[in-house]
Write an enzyme that holds these catalytic residues in place. Structure first.
Site: not given
Ligand code: MRU
Length: 328
Positions: A47-49, A81, A222, A232-233
């Protein structure tokens, strides 16, 4: 502690540190086929862009090497995603290499993207470290560290570089409900690196800022739209609004692969909505009443007006500098 990037190539398959179970378990798992790789991305094992972008690129290159249908592989990976544009940017780079130079060049291109990402994140740290004083107290959200990027991180990279130079940065780690990327992953990375930090619940940002306990905020992203809005989150926007209210600088760190020049503004960024089970349960145990529904947008959009500066591999940019570099 695992002294490895978040994933790596191993004889035709990808080995990855399973981020779903950290920090209680450090499991290395193998993703060999496209369905396994798609599952790793969609369940957040990786995970994580920048990490999912380069993981997708490597998955596609390996599939092409196996002689599989590249369009089917591309589509499955692309759909795994929706918000982090690094995934489509990196997949498009590998597809472009396939069309221009043939299948044999794809693996090298994917490995090159991985190296470029690590180099860019290191540069983000070198530029961003000047924003951090000897004893700065930095608030961050989610995990924008080495796990999310292969190495160094985006938001965590300037903190890492500052600490390695002998500074003593302190980090407020926002726990990041529902999947706790802050308290599970960012705290784990900071602990491994010996960087002082405290985990706080997401709702404590206003309190801490009002008590003058935060010097600056740094988050990752992201997707960065052409006008400088960022996704972002979920929970990032609240921190940006609070930072503005209390006069605290708010920075966003990302490499070029996170920019979407085709996306004119933040309201056009697709926001992933995840299963309500991620909210109503923790590690498979129900915590909400049976019968209560939930709603799980995984990201929010922070308009550029709240952002003090953009920490990139080319330097710390103002909104105007970023927007004109995207136009070019
Ligand atoms: O759902 P996640 O854990 O993939 O969300 C990740 C984030 O929001 C990160 O802040 C972002 O990808 C930047 S990572 C360098």
């Amino acid at each position: 502690m695992v002294d490895r990037p978040s994933f790596w190539l191993d004889e035709g398959s990808i080995q990855l540190l399973d981020q779903r179970v950290l920090p209680l378990n450090t499991f290395i798992i193998t993703a060999e086929t496209i369905p396994e790789q798609v599952e790793a991305i969609s369940t957040l094992a990786v995970r994580g862009a920048p990490a999912i972008g380069t993981f997708g690129a490597l998955s596609l290159a390996l599939s092409i090497n196996r002689g599989e249908d590249e369009k089917a592989a591309y589509q499955q990976l692309h759909g795994s995603r929706p918000t982090a544009v690094d995934l489509s940017n990196c997949l498009n780079i590998v597809m472009g290499v396939y069309r221009s130079d043939g299948d044999e060049a794809c693996l090298e291109a994917a490995l090159g993207l991985m190296e470029d990402t690590i180099r860019s994140c290191r540069k983000i740290g070198e530029h961003g470290r000047y924003l951090i004083g000897n004893n700065s107290r930095i608030m961050t959200h989610c995990n924008a560290g080495a796990l999310a990027t292969l190495d160094w991180g985006t938001a965590l990279s300037p903190i890492r570089v500052r600490a390695r130079e002998g500074g003593s940065p302190f980090v407020w780690v926002s726990e990041t409900r529902p999947l706790l990327q802050g308290s599970r992953l960012t705290a784990w990375e900071l602990l491994n690196e010996g960087i002082d930090h405290r985990i706080v619940v997401d709702g404590s940002a206003g309190h801490l800022m009002s008590k003058d306990e935060v010097d600056l905020v740094i988050v990752g992203s992201d997707r960065v739209a052409a006008n400088g809005d960022i996704a972002n989150k979920i929970g990032t926007l609240e921190k940006a609004v609070l930072a503005r209210e209390f006069g605290i600088p708010f920075y966003v760190a990302f490499p070029k692969t996170t920019i979407d020049p085709e996306c004119p503004s933040g309201d056009r960024i697709p926001i992933e909505v995840r299963s309500d089970l991620e909210i109503t349960s923790i590690h498979g145990s129900r915590i909400a009443p049976e019968g209560s529904g939930a709603y799980g947008p995984a990201f929010d959009v922070t308009p550029s007006g709240y952002i003090t500066g953009y920490i990139t591999e080319d330097g710390v940019l103002s909104k105007d500098e970023l927007v004109s570099s995207i136009k070019k």
